[in-house]
Write a protein that holds these residues in place. Structure first.
Motif, PDB file in Angstrom:
ATOM      1  N   SER A  80       9.250 -12.025 -28.230  1.00  0.00           N
ATOM      2  CA  SER A  80       8.986 -13.605 -28.347  1.00  0.00           C
ATOM      3  C   SER A  80       9.969 -14.296 -29.223  1.00  0.00           C
ATOM      4  CB  SER A  80       7.333 -13.882 -28.673  1.00  0.00           C
ATOM      5  OG  SER A  80       6.628 -13.506 -27.529  1.00  0.00           O
ATOM      6  N   LEU A  81      10.188 -13.709 -30.430  1.00  0.00           N
ATOM      7  CA  LEU A  81      11.107 -14.319 -31.249  1.00  0.00           C
ATOM      8  C   LEU A  81      12.331 -14.464 -30.839  1.00  0.00           C
ATOM      9  CD1 LEU A  81       9.883 -12.904 -34.630  1.00  0.00           C
ATOM     10  CD2 LEU A  81       9.906 -15.190 -34.133  1.00  0.00           C
ATOM     11  N   GLN A  82      12.841 -13.444 -30.192  1.00  0.00           N
ATOM     12  CA  GLN A  82      14.319 -13.379 -29.630  1.00  0.00           C
ATOM     13  C   GLN A  82      14.334 -14.357 -28.723  1.00  0.00           C
ATOM     14  OE1 GLN A  82      14.159  -9.088 -28.802  1.00  0.00           O
ATOM     15  NE2 GLN A  82      15.961  -8.858 -30.233  1.00  0.00           N
ATOM     16  N   ASP A  83      13.384 -14.298 -27.648  1.00  0.00           N
ATOM     17  CA  ASP A  83      13.485 -15.491 -26.518  1.00  0.00           C
ATOM     18  C   ASP A  83      13.426 -16.705 -27.154  1.00  0.00           C
ATOM     19  OD1 ASP A  83      13.194 -16.035 -23.680  1.00  0.00           O
ATOM     20  OD2 ASP A  83      11.290 -16.738 -24.115  1.00  0.00           O
ATOM     21  N   LEU A  84      12.383 -17.168 -28.169  1.00  0.00           N
ATOM     22  CA  LEU A  84      12.165 -18.708 -28.524  1.00  0.00           C
ATOM     23  C   LEU A  84      13.601 -18.804 -29.414  1.00  0.00           C
ATOM     24  CD1 LEU A  84       8.558 -18.497 -29.702  1.00  0.00           C
ATOM     25  CD2 LEU A  84       9.383 -19.881 -27.878  1.00  0.00           C
ATOM     26  N   LEU A  85      14.100 -17.975 -30.190  1.00  0.00           N
ATOM     27  CA  LEU A  85      15.286 -18.348 -30.863  1.00  0.00           C
ATOM     28  C   LEU A  85      16.826 -18.221 -30.201  1.00  0.00           C
ATOM     29  CD1 LEU A  85      14.072 -16.781 -34.287  1.00  0.00           C
ATOM     30  CD2 LEU A  85      14.162 -19.168 -33.590  1.00  0.00           C
ATOM     31  N   GLY A  86      16.599 -17.409 -29.101  1.00  0.00           N
ATOM     32  CA  GLY A  86      18.096 -17.108 -28.290  1.00  0.00           C
ATOM     33  C   GLY A  86      18.868 -16.158 -29.245  1.00  0.00           C
ATOM     34  N   ILE A  87      18.214 -15.610 -30.049  1.00  0.00           N
ATOM     35  CA  ILE A  87      19.201 -14.395 -30.681  1.00  0.00           C
ATOM     36  C   ILE A  87      18.502 -13.132 -30.748  1.00  0.00           C
ATOM     37  CG2 ILE A  87      20.110 -16.341 -32.451  1.00  0.00           C
ATOM     38  CD1 ILE A  87      18.043 -14.989 -34.587  1.00  0.00           C
ATOM     39  N   ASP A  88      19.391 -11.999 -30.991  1.00  0.00           N
ATOM     40  CA  ASP A  88      19.042 -10.630 -31.247  1.00  0.00           C
ATOM     41  C   ASP A  88      18.905 -10.510 -32.665  1.00  0.00           C
ATOM     42  OD1 ASP A  88      18.830 -10.039 -28.500  1.00  0.00           O
ATOM     43  OD2 ASP A  88      20.885  -9.650 -28.420  1.00  0.00           O
ATOM     44  N   VAL A  89      18.403  -9.184 -32.853  1.00  0.00           N
ATOM     45  CA  VAL A  89      18.112  -8.755 -34.292  1.00  0.00           C
ATOM     46  C   VAL A  89      19.546  -8.580 -34.990  1.00  0.00           C
ATOM     47  CG1 VAL A  89      17.441  -6.806 -35.661  1.00  0.00           C
ATOM     48  CG2 VAL A  89      15.894  -7.351 -33.845  1.00  0.00           C
ATOM     49  N   GLY A  90      19.748  -9.080 -36.266  1.00  0.00           N
ATOM     50  CA  GLY A  90      20.999  -9.073 -36.805  1.00  0.00           C
ATOM     51  C   GLY A  90      21.914 -10.223 -36.738  1.00  0.00           C
ATOM     52  N   GLU A  91      21.654 -11.164 -35.839  1.00  0.00           N
ATOM     53  CA  GLU A  91      22.179 -12.578 -35.356  1.00  0.00           C
ATOM     54  C   GLU A  91      21.322 -13.898 -36.118  1.00  0.00           C
ATOM     55  OE1 GLU A  91      23.883 -11.196 -30.989  1.00  0.00           O
ATOM     56  OE2 GLU A  91      22.290 -12.637 -31.263  1.00  0.00           O
ATOM     57  N   VAL A  92      22.202 -14.792 -36.060  1.00  0.00           N
ATOM     58  CA  VAL A  92      22.139 -16.192 -36.752  1.00  0.00           C
ATOM     59  C   VAL A  92      21.799 -17.166 -35.632  1.00  0.00           C
ATOM     60  CG1 VAL A  92      22.180 -17.686 -38.392  1.00  0.00           C
ATOM     61  CG2 VAL A  92      22.830 -15.533 -38.897  1.00  0.00           C
ATOM     62  N   THR A  93      21.047 -18.252 -35.692  1.00  0.00           N
ATOM     63  CA  THR A  93      20.842 -19.007 -34.575  1.00  0.00           C
ATOM     64  C   THR A  93      22.043 -20.157 -34.907  1.00  0.00           C
ATOM     65  OG1 THR A  93      19.553 -20.479 -36.059  1.00  0.00           O
ATOM     66  CG2 THR A  93      18.349 -19.020 -34.338  1.00  0.00           C
ATOM     67  N   TYR A  94      22.401 -20.654 -33.701  1.00  0.00           N
ATOM     68  CA  TYR A  94      23.541 -21.593 -33.885  1.00  0.00           C
ATOM     69  C   TYR A  94      23.607 -22.641 -34.739  1.00  0.00           C
ATOM     70  CZ  TYR A  94      21.022 -25.525 -31.869  1.00  0.00           C
ATOM     71  OH  TYR A  94      19.916 -26.558 -31.772  1.00  0.00           O
ATOM     72  N   ASP A  95      22.403 -23.043 -35.231  1.00  0.00           N
ATOM     73  CA  ASP A  95      22.328 -24.028 -36.495  1.00  0.00           C
ATOM     74  C   ASP A  95      22.327 -23.288 -37.784  1.00  0.00           C
ATOM     75  OD1 ASP A  95      19.816 -23.114 -36.059  1.00  0.00           O
ATOM     76  OD2 ASP A  95      18.763 -25.155 -35.792  1.00  0.00           O
ATOM     77  N   GLY A  96      22.274 -22.052 -37.942  1.00  0.00           N
ATOM     78  CA  GLY A  96      22.071 -21.440 -39.119  1.00  0.00           C
ATOM     79  C   GLY A  96      20.817 -21.530 -39.822  1.00  0.00           C
ATOM     80  N   ARG A  97      19.919 -21.761 -39.088  1.00  0.00           N
ATOM     81  CA  ARG A  97      18.545 -21.918 -39.794  1.00  0.00           C
ATOM     82  C   ARG A  97      17.747 -20.534 -39.744  1.00  0.00           C
ATOM     83  NH1 ARG A  97      16.637 -26.751 -40.809  1.00  0.00           N
ATOM     84  NH2 ARG A  97      14.545 -26.346 -40.528  1.00  0.00           N
ATOM     85  N   PHE A  98      17.912 -19.761 -38.573  1.00  0.00           N
ATOM     86  CA  PHE A  98      17.272 -18.462 -38.680  1.00  0.00           C
ATOM     87  C   PHE A  98      17.974 -17.395 -38.187  1.00  0.00           C
ATOM     88  CE2 PHE A  98      14.312 -21.739 -36.819  1.00  0.00           C
ATOM     89  CZ  PHE A  98      13.140 -21.796 -37.703  1.00  0.00           C
ATOM     90  N   THR A  99      17.661 -16.198 -39.046  1.00  0.00           N
ATOM     91  CA  THR A  99      18.341 -14.972 -38.650  1.00  0.00           C
ATOM     92  C   THR A  99      17.008 -13.922 -38.400  1.00  0.00           C
ATOM     93  OG1 THR A  99      19.877 -13.381 -39.264  1.00  0.00           O
ATOM     94  CG2 THR A  99      18.416 -13.884 -40.995  1.00  0.00           C
ATOM     95  N   LEU A 100      17.080 -12.913 -37.583  1.00  0.00           N
ATOM     96  CA  LEU A 100      16.230 -12.061 -37.189  1.00  0.00           C
ATOM     97  C   LEU A 100      16.485 -10.684 -37.741  1.00  0.00           C
ATOM     98  CD1 LEU A 100      13.544 -12.183 -35.755  1.00  0.00           C
ATOM     99  CD2 LEU A 100      14.623 -11.905 -33.689  1.00  0.00           C
ATOM    100  N   LYS A 140      14.826  -6.454 -38.577  1.00  0.00           N
ATOM    101  CA  LYS A 140      13.735  -5.629 -38.690  1.00  0.00           C
ATOM    102  C   LYS A 140      13.632  -4.921 -40.105  1.00  0.00           C
ATOM    103  CE  LYS A 140      12.850  -3.803 -33.884  1.00  0.00           C
ATOM    104  NZ  LYS A 140      13.503  -2.402 -33.142  1.00  0.00           N
ATOM    105  N   THR A 141      12.580  -4.781 -40.511  1.00  0.00           N
ATOM    106  CA  THR A 141      12.236  -4.435 -41.867  1.00  0.00           C
ATOM    107  C   THR A 141      11.198  -3.198 -42.119  1.00  0.00           C
ATOM    108  OG1 THR A 141      12.141  -5.022 -44.272  1.00  0.00           O
ATOM    109  CG2 THR A 141      10.882  -6.084 -42.516  1.00  0.00           C
TER     110      THR A 141
END
Length: 163
Positions: free
Chosen positions: A104-124, A126-127
């Motif tokens: 869901s996070l990947q879909d909503l943010l449009g990124i994969d683990v280790g990537e940053v959203t285009y606006d620099g607000r979110f990175t995803l 695993k920990t």
């Protein structure tokens, strides 16, 4: 003196000195020191200049600093987003459908683990477990834990709250 240290501005040096003082310049507290230093930087990482500065001031080998920065999930030697979202990947969270949370996070943010959203607000990210088993599946964002994220609606509401 390392060449990198001179690139660190005086105000940041002073802030790092206060962190070191709060930890009594005790190298055995290196993880806590690095967490506090990382909190000084908006992109939630320890820049190379800061790492060298800490190494010189303690004094310890720079390799020990980087061992910590690359081993512990809460630390980073590279810039992250304003909101690094850490998805707990423990057994308990997996049993409680953390993959649904991650998808869901990947879909909503449009990124994969280790990537940053285009606006620099979110990175995803695993920990490993961060102790939120009772509210799994959970994420940690800038040190704050959010749990019971068992629906797309709850996940979207969390992202909206972080905007």
């Amino acid at each position: 003196m390392y060449a990198h240290i001179e690139d660190l501005d005086p105000a940041t040096r002073e802030k790092i000195d206060r962190v070191l003082e709060a930890h009594a310049y005790d190298a055995t507290q290196i993880v806590g020191i690095l967490l506090d230093v990382q909190d000084l930087f908006e992109l939630h990482y320890v820049p190379e200049t800061a790492a060298y500065y800490v190494a010189e001031k303690l004094p310890i080998k720079i390799s020990l600093i980087y061992d910590c920065l690359t081993f512990y999930a809460s630390l980073s030697p590279t810039p992250r987003a304003k909101y690094p979202i850490q998805v707990c990947d423990s057994v308990v969270c997996r049993i409680n459908h953390n993959e649904t949370l991650l998808d869901s996070l990947q879909d909503l943010l449009g990124i994969d683990v280790g990537e940053v959203t285009y606006d620099g607000r979110f990175t995803l990210e695993k920990t490993p477990c961060f102790g939120a088993c009772d509210i799994a599946p959970a994420v940690r964002v800038n040190g704050e834990v959010y749990g019971h994220l068992d629906s797309r609606e709850k996940i979207a509401a969390l992202l909206q709250k972080l905007q």
